[in-house]
Design an enzyme around this catalytic site. Sequence first.
Site, short mmCIF file in Angstrom:
data_model
loop_
_atom_site.label_atom_id
_atom_site.label_comp_id
_atom_site.label_asym_id
_atom_site.label_seq_id
_atom_site.Cartn_x
_atom_site.Cartn_y
_atom_site.Cartn_z
CD GLN A 37 -2.63 1.19 2.66
OE1 GLN A 37 -2.55 0.23 3.42
NE2 GLN A 37 -3.43 2.20 2.87
N GLY A 38 0.76 2.07 -1.02
CA GLY A 38 1.54 3.30 -1.12
C GLY A 38 0.71 4.52 -0.82
CG ASN A 68 -4.38 6.05 19.73
OD1 ASN A 68 -4.59 5.19 18.88
ND2 ASN A 68 -4.15 5.76 21.00
CD GLU A 69 -2.35 11.48 18.91
OE1 GLU A 69 -1.77 11.30 19.99
OE2 GLU A 69 -2.16 10.73 17.92
CB SER A 106 2.40 7.16 4.76
OG SER A 106 1.28 6.93 5.58
CD GLU A 124 -5.08 0.51 7.15
OE1 GLU A 124 -3.92 0.28 7.53
OE2 GLU A 124 -5.38 1.45 6.39
#
Length: 402
Positions: free
Chosen positions: A128-129, A388-389, A131, A246
């Site tokens: 998976q590209g 998490n944020e 980030s 996901e």
Amino acid sequence: MDIELSPQDAAFRDEVRIFLRDHLPADVKAGAAATPSVFVEPEIGQVWNGVLNKKGWLGYQWPAEHGGTGWTPLQRYLFEKECAAAGAPNLTVLGLKLLAPVIYNFGTEAQKAQVLPRILSGEDYWCQGFSEPGAGSDLASLKTRAVLEGDHYRVTGSKIWTTHAHHANRMFTLVRTNTEVKKQAGITFLLIDLDSPGVSVRPILTNAGDHEVNQVFLEDVIVPAENLVGGEGQGWTIAKFLLENERGGSCHAPKLGYDLDQIETAAKLESDGKGGALSDQTDWRRRVAKARLAVNALEMIELKIISEIAKGRKPGPQTSLTKLLASNLRQDIDLLAVDLYGPAGLQLETARPLYGDNAPQGLHSKEAQVASARYLNSRAWTIFGGTNEIQSTIIAKSVLGL
């Protein structure tokens, strides 16, 4: 946690349980137990994928018309729960669970015919590209550029934290095709062959010593225009769809519960340093009980989401809640494992793999040898798939209406 099942679903569960008992290879199970990272190596994962594909169960989340099982949401949950309870390895999620739903929902007929069977057969191994340096949680800021030139795109840029790119032969990726519009509106979803000229993969070793992620460089890579999924500028919509899968497309609680079971069992054999077993220590029992309650609560949330899906509703932002809870709980349970083995749990063997005939000898036990590496690896849980944020922000806005 037990739920009341219909006779048909109970029979299905028993069928899965018997199949796992009879067909899960012992070396695959042992390899999965000795793998610190989320993703097992292909030498384990692809073997297990092949066993399930031969049975016709590998595409267990797919509709039957696209080569899947066509199982109900509850059957998919029961399958995952039994796999977790049997100690089976995690399935190869990137192609099977993330890309495949994109293809059969947004892809052309030609893409469905080409991509989906090769995922099941193992001919294509996907990464998976998404980030990039400077575009992680703020994914809309990605800069990898794709320019249409006749019947192909010319792609230039880089992707980072690309899991198993060193094993993959193909990558699904987000690229920028328009710089004149709002950031999200200029993003497009492409499929790239990693053996194309101009592609290079640089390993990134984690603090645990795992080679799980990489940086992928794309220098004037030619990508056929037929590898466009959806339309130009539809990439952001597709990415949101994919990320829902996901974050909430799997059931985390069964695997977490299985790992907690292993820890509880092992604690009965570990000394508390006072002549008794660690499992009898009040503080230890309190920590385990707190984790157990959290696992049970997470499972109830996941079952509620499954119930909504069974009614034809989308999983929605509640998947951010399961991702948030599962990430924190994963780290809590892995810390329990480190503490379980005392000083032996602090060893950090950086050689890989930790399974097989050539595996390094560990102190005390194989479980103790894996504990610290797994704990360090699981620090990424609160980052990948949305930090998490980010999850907290989604919950605050979309669920709580803040």
